[in-house]
Scaffold this motif. Structure first.
Motif, PDB file in Angstrom:
ATOM      1  N   LEU A 132       0.815  -1.211   0.000  1.00 49.41           N
ATOM      2  CA  LEU A 132       0.000   0.000   0.000  1.00 49.41           C
ATOM      3  C   LEU A 132       0.849   1.263   0.000  1.00 49.41           C
ATOM      4  N   CYS A 133       2.016   1.194   0.584  1.00 46.82           N
ATOM      5  CA  CYS A 133       2.856   2.393   0.703  1.00 46.82           C
ATOM      6  C   CYS A 133       4.023   2.383  -0.272  1.00 46.82           C
ATOM      7  N   GLU A 134       4.028   1.415  -1.176  1.00 44.20           N
ATOM      8  CA  GLU A 134       5.049   1.349  -2.213  1.00 44.20           C
ATOM      9  C   GLU A 134       6.451   1.345  -1.598  1.00 44.20           C
ATOM     10  N   VAL A 135       6.701   0.328  -0.796  1.00 40.58           N
ATOM     11  CA  VAL A 135       7.975   0.181  -0.087  1.00 40.58           C
ATOM     12  C   VAL A 135       8.744  -0.966  -0.713  1.00 40.58           C
ATOM     13  N   VAL A 136      10.088  -0.788  -0.854  1.00 42.37           N
ATOM     14  CA  VAL A 136      10.933  -1.806  -1.473  1.00 42.37           C
ATOM     15  C   VAL A 136      11.341  -2.878  -0.459  1.00 42.37           C
ATOM     16  N   HIS A 137      11.758  -2.405   0.729  1.00 44.05           N
ATOM     17  CA  HIS A 137      12.166  -3.327   1.793  1.00 44.05           C
ATOM     18  C   HIS A 137      11.348  -3.027   3.044  1.00 44.05           C
ATOM     19  N   GLY A 138      11.039  -4.109   3.767  1.00 46.16           N
ATOM     20  CA  GLY A 138      10.335  -3.929   5.035  1.00 46.16           C
ATOM     21  C   GLY A 138      10.769  -4.989   6.059  1.00 46.16           C
ATOM     22  N   ASN A 139      10.977  -4.558   7.294  1.00 45.33           N
ATOM     23  CA  ASN A 139      11.384  -5.466   8.376  1.00 45.33           C
ATOM     24  C   ASN A 139      10.516  -5.220   9.611  1.00 45.33           C
ATOM     25  N   LEU A 140      10.232  -6.286  10.328  1.00 44.06           N
ATOM     26  CA  LEU A 140       9.560  -6.149  11.621  1.00 44.06           C
ATOM     27  C   LEU A 140      10.472  -6.764  12.678  1.00 44.06           C
ATOM     28  N   TRP A 141      10.740  -5.969  13.734  1.00 43.65           N
ATOM     29  CA  TRP A 141      11.656  -6.377  14.798  1.00 43.65           C
ATOM     30  C   TRP A 141      10.905  -6.422  16.139  1.00 43.65           C
ATOM     31  N   THR A 142      11.320  -7.353  16.998  1.00 40.95           N
ATOM     32  CA  THR A 142      10.814  -7.361  18.387  1.00 40.95           C
ATOM     33  C   THR A 142      11.935  -6.893  19.312  1.00 40.95           C
ATOM     34  N   TYR A 143      11.536  -6.370  20.473  1.00 40.89           N
ATOM     35  CA  TYR A 143      12.509  -5.795  21.413  1.00 40.89           C
ATOM     36  C   TYR A 143      12.358  -6.491  22.763  1.00 40.89           C
ATOM     37  N   ASP A 144      13.504  -6.961  23.309  1.00 40.77           N
ATOM     38  CA  ASP A 144      13.473  -7.685  24.584  1.00 40.77           C
ATOM     39  C   ASP A 144      13.949  -6.847  25.763  1.00 40.77           C
ATOM     40  N   GLY A 145      14.090  -5.538  25.538  1.00 42.91           N
ATOM     41  CA  GLY A 145      14.571  -4.662  26.601  1.00 42.91           C
ATOM     42  C   GLY A 145      16.039  -4.338  26.468  1.00 42.91           C
ATOM     43  N   GLU A 146      16.763  -5.127  25.645  1.00 43.35           N
ATOM     44  CA  GLU A 146      18.186  -4.879  25.442  1.00 43.35           C
ATOM     45  C   GLU A 146      18.553  -4.862  23.966  1.00 43.35           C
ATOM     46  N   ARG A 147      17.923  -5.719  23.182  1.00 47.54           N
ATOM     47  CA  ARG A 147      18.252  -5.827  21.765  1.00 47.54           C
ATOM     48  C   ARG A 147      16.987  -5.938  20.916  1.00 47.54           C
ATOM     49  N   PHE A 148      17.149  -5.537  19.632  1.00 42.14           N
ATOM     50  CA  PHE A 148      16.091  -5.708  18.640  1.00 42.14           C
ATOM     51  C   PHE A 148      16.387  -6.974  17.835  1.00 42.14           C
ATOM     52  N   HIS A 149      15.351  -7.819  17.673  1.00 40.82           N
ATOM     53  CA  HIS A 149      15.509  -9.095  16.976  1.00 40.82           C
ATOM     54  C   HIS A 149      14.682  -9.073  15.696  1.00 40.82           C
ATOM     55  N   PRO A 150      15.290  -9.334  14.520  1.00 43.42           N
ATOM     56  CA  PRO A 150      14.519  -9.370  13.267  1.00 43.42           C
ATOM     57  C   PRO A 150      13.618 -10.595  13.242  1.00 43.42           C
ATOM     58  N   VAL A 151      12.335 -10.376  12.930  1.00 46.33           N
ATOM     59  CA  VAL A 151      11.367 -11.472  12.955  1.00 46.33           C
ATOM     60  C   VAL A 151      10.817 -11.748  11.557  1.00 46.33           C
ATOM     61  N   THR A 152      10.346 -10.672  10.876  1.00 45.13           N
ATOM     62  CA  THR A 152       9.756 -10.816   9.543  1.00 45.13           C
ATOM     63  C   THR A 152      10.405  -9.816   8.598  1.00 45.13           C
ATOM     64  N   MET A 153      10.768 -10.287   7.395  1.00 41.61           N
ATOM     65  CA  MET A 153      11.445  -9.422   6.420  1.00 41.61           C
ATOM     66  C   MET A 153      10.889  -9.673   5.023  1.00 41.61           C
ATOM     67  N   HIS A 154      10.731  -8.573   4.243  1.00 43.91           N
ATOM     68  CA  HIS A 154      10.285  -8.648   2.849  1.00 43.91           C
ATOM     69  C   HIS A 154      11.147  -7.708   2.026  1.00 43.91           C
ATOM     70  N   GLY A 155      11.382  -8.096   0.773  1.00 44.18           N
ATOM     71  CA  GLY A 155      12.133  -7.212  -0.115  1.00 44.18           C
ATOM     72  C   GLY A 155      13.298  -7.932  -0.756  1.00 44.18           C
ATOM     73  N   ASP A 156      14.371  -7.179  -1.010  1.00 47.11           N
ATOM     74  CA  ASP A 156      15.559  -7.696  -1.678  1.00 47.11           C
ATOM     75  C   ASP A 156      16.125  -8.865  -0.876  1.00 47.11           C
ATOM     76  N   PRO A 157      16.256 -10.071  -1.468  1.00 45.03           N
ATOM     77  CA  PRO A 157      16.782 -11.227  -0.725  1.00 45.03           C
ATOM     78  C   PRO A 157      18.177 -10.984  -0.171  1.00 45.03           C
ATOM     79  N   ARG A 158      18.999 -10.222  -0.926  1.00 42.03           N
ATOM     80  CA  ARG A 158      20.353  -9.951  -0.449  1.00 42.03           C
ATOM     81  C   ARG A 158      20.331  -9.150   0.844  1.00 42.03           C
ATOM     82  N   PHE A 159      19.466  -8.166   0.925  1.00 41.46           N
ATOM     83  CA  PHE A 159      19.358  -7.353   2.143  1.00 41.46           C
ATOM     84  C   PHE A 159      18.710  -8.169   3.278  1.00 41.46           C
TER      85      PHE A 159
END
Length: 642
Positions: A75-102
């Motif tokens: 809907l927003c015409e985005v090339v790459h998108g990531n969703l991260w969760t936060y445990d209070g100290e670090r951000f963890h990548p959970v879901t990713m879409h876009g360029d496979p290399r990235f």
């Protein structure tokens, strides 16, 4: 008056042009409305679809995150998108879409801390969103990670929206564009809306997880309680046989704790014997039953028996002390041992084993402890019941012996009763206790003899009726008789008013002379009370006694139907003559008795007395009154007592 011509009529071409322009504007506005309506409809449809995924996957966040990110990017015409969760100290990548290399680069980098001066730090500090129009010129995007991410992704415009629940940061959504094209307010709002939906999904998943965990805990608790109740029921049914209880305990513990095998040992002296097992390999169990376990560190059960505590071995293959070949051959890895304790003493062990390396939970360990306590209860019940049966048998045997003993005692009592009719009580009881009548055989012993009688008795019997004399003698003998037993004398005979008592036979006693004198004094005091009463009835009576010490021959006299026990010797004659010589209130002692007293009783010397039947005078002593005794006075010419 002439009319002014209409300007629109005067210039029809202008009018047509205006109408055409208005028509174009209306068509443009209509097209914009349609586009906005379509965009809104598409966003609403996407939102509804995400909500549908949330509803269809209440405990699984991956489909929700994937659908939400894909729709937001489209809907927003985005090339790459990531969703991260936060445990209070670090951000963890959970879901990713876009360029496979990235995407692969992000996955390999793993969790990222919110380093100072980075976008992530802004999010952690509470930014509602971070919008970077051109990453190449933005200082915040110059961190090492951000620069490398920009190089790999080729991103220029960046939007980051936090996943926020109240004041808690749960994660963030990243959207990249490879050209400089800032996001519109609507697009930012759309991402925030999706972020809110992600938070809802995460909260639903958390609550569902807690509910499922609570349900599992309740189910587990119910299973544990049911198992405990089942074991208690087996205990109640198997009061004397502990084997069904042990079999139930090891089976239930193995099954509920997810073990691959379990066994129980019971202590027998200094070793432990394997008595029950469940789900065990046949060869392993056969090998165990052929051996006894000695406390030591070579096995889990051995350590439990040695240390008297719970032993938890994570991997027996990695434990250098764990050398029991049967366990290794069976493929067991993680083992647990719990002692059967009674007052600190180890009665046995419960051992569980898994063929995988997986530690037992505290709840499972506590459950096995409970089963161990129940096994101890069963063992104790069986032991106590066995002891009770043994005691019951012993009591039954004792009862049989007691019945025989009671019969014997009844016979003895009857025999004593019969003997007491003819013999002194002490003599009768001694004969029965020894079981024979050898004591009645003639023998010689040093004794003390007491004779006592009443002064004025002969005159009394001459004037009194026979019934009155019998009543008088019953009262007299009833008052003085108990004193004989009190001072451990042997009653030889009652003869009218005369009483003969022996001391130191048939049962030897210490200080026979002192006991004899004190008995005579007690008889004098008791007789004094009776004499006072008799005088009020017109009877002039008094009391006197004689005591002598010496050797005599003692034994049974009489015939089969009636016999008695008496003493024969000079000592008896001396005592009788001293009694006859005594005045009212006097207790006359021979010199030998006086010497034997050793001053324990006050006496007064009367000098030598010529006694009837004796060729030599006898030195006599009197036992004076300790206090005035008005009841006694001189009878038949004796001196007045004071």
């Amino acid at each position: 008056m002439s009319a002014t011509p209409d300007s629109t009529l005067a210039n029809p071409e202008q009018r047509i042009a205006d109408l055409q322009r208005q028509l174009v504007e209306r068509e443009t506005e209509l097209a914009e409305c349609k586009a906005e309506r379509n965009e809104t409809l598409e966003q609403q449809t996407a939102t509804a679809e995400v909500l549908g995924v949330i509803n269809s996957s209440p405990g699984d966040l991956a489909p929700v995150f994937d659908a939400m990110l894909e729709k937001a990017m489209r809907l927003c015409e985005v090339v790459h998108g990531n969703l991260w969760t936060y445990d209070g100290e670090r951000f963890h990548p959970v879901t990713m879409h876009g360029d496979p290399r990235f995407t692969e680069w992000v996955r390999q980098r793993g969790p990222v801390p919110p380093a100072p001066g980075t976008i992530l730090e802004r999010i952690v500090r509470g930014a509602r969103f971070v919008h970077i129009a051109d990453a190449a010129s933005d200082e915040v995007h110059t961190g090492a990670y951000s620069r490398e991410a920009g190089e790999v992704s080729g991103a220029r415009t960046l939007l980051v929206v936090p996943l926020q629940k109240d004041s808690a940061l749960l994660g963030a959504i990243f959207a990249y564009r490879q050209e400089v094209r800032p996001f519109s307010d609507k697009q930012i709002a759309l991402f925030q809306n999706f972020a809110a939906q992600a938070v809802i999904a995460m909260e639903n998943a958390r609550l569902l997880g807690e509910l499922q965990a609570r349900t599992r805990d309740l189910e587990e608790s119910l299973a544990y309680q049911t198992a405990t109740s089942d074991v208690l029921n087996v205990i109640s049914r198997s009061t004397s046989d502990v084997q069904p209880v042990l079999d139930t305990v090891v089976e239930t513990a193995t099954r509920l704790c997810g073990a691959d095998g379990g066994s129980i040992t019971i202590r027998e002296g200094e070793v432990y014997r394997y008595v029950s097992a469940y789900a065990a390999d046949a060869e392993w169990w056969a090998a165990l039953r052929q051996r006894t376990m000695v406390p030591g560190r070579d096995s889990t059960a051995g350590r439990v028996a040695l240390e008297g505590r719970v032993v938890h071995v994570a991997d027996i293959r990695a434990d250098p002390d764990h050398t029991v070949p049967e366990a290794v051959a069976a493929g067991y890895r993680t083992s647990l041992g719990v002692p059967l304790l009674r007052e600190g003493a180890v009665l046995g062990t419960i051992s569980l084993a898994r063929k995988r390396v997986q530690l037992y939970t505290e709840r499972q360990i506590e459950l096995v402890r409970t089963f161990a306590d129940q096994a101890v209860i069963a063992i104790e019940n069986a032991r106590l019941l066995g002891e009770l049966h043994q005691r019951t048998d012993e009591v039954a045997e004792l009862n049989r012996g007691l019945e025989a003993r009671v019969a014997e005692q009844v016979e003895e009592l009857g025999r004593v009763g019969r003997l007491k009719r003819f013999l002194a009580p002490q003599l009768a009881e001694l004969i029965v206790s020894q079981g024979d009548e050898k004591i009645l055989e003639s023998h010689r012993r040093e004794i003390v003899v007491v004779f006592c009688d009443l002064r004025g008795y002969t005159a009394f019997t001459e004037t009194a009726e026979p019934e009155e004399v019998l009543d008088f003698l019953r009262e007299y003998h009833g008052a003085l008789g108990p004193l004989v037993s009190q001072y451990e004398g042997t009653l030889d005979q009652f003869s009218g008013d005369g009483i003969m008592v022996l001391f130191n036979d048939p049962v030897p006693i210490p200080d026979p002379a002192e006991r004899a004198v004190k008995m005579a004094v007690a008889m004098r005091e008791t007789a004094g009370t009776l004499i006072t009463d008799w005088r009020e009835r017109g009877r002039n009576l008094g009391f006197g006694a004689g005591i002598a010490q010496g050797y005599a021959t003692l034994g049974q006299i009489g015939f089969a139907e009636r016999s008695g026990y008496t003493a024969i010797g000079t000592v008896c004659n001396v005592a009788a003559r001293l009694c006859a010589e005594a005045k009212d209130g006097q207790i006359l002692l021979s010199q030998r008795v006086n010497v034997a007293l050793k001053g324990s009783v006050a006496t007064e010397q009367l000098g030598p007395l010529a006694l009837k039947g004796l060729t030599q005078p006898v030195v006599a002593y009197n036992v004076p009154f300790v206090a005035p005794q008005p009841a006694l006075r001189v009878i038949e010419g004796g001196p007045q007592s004071v």
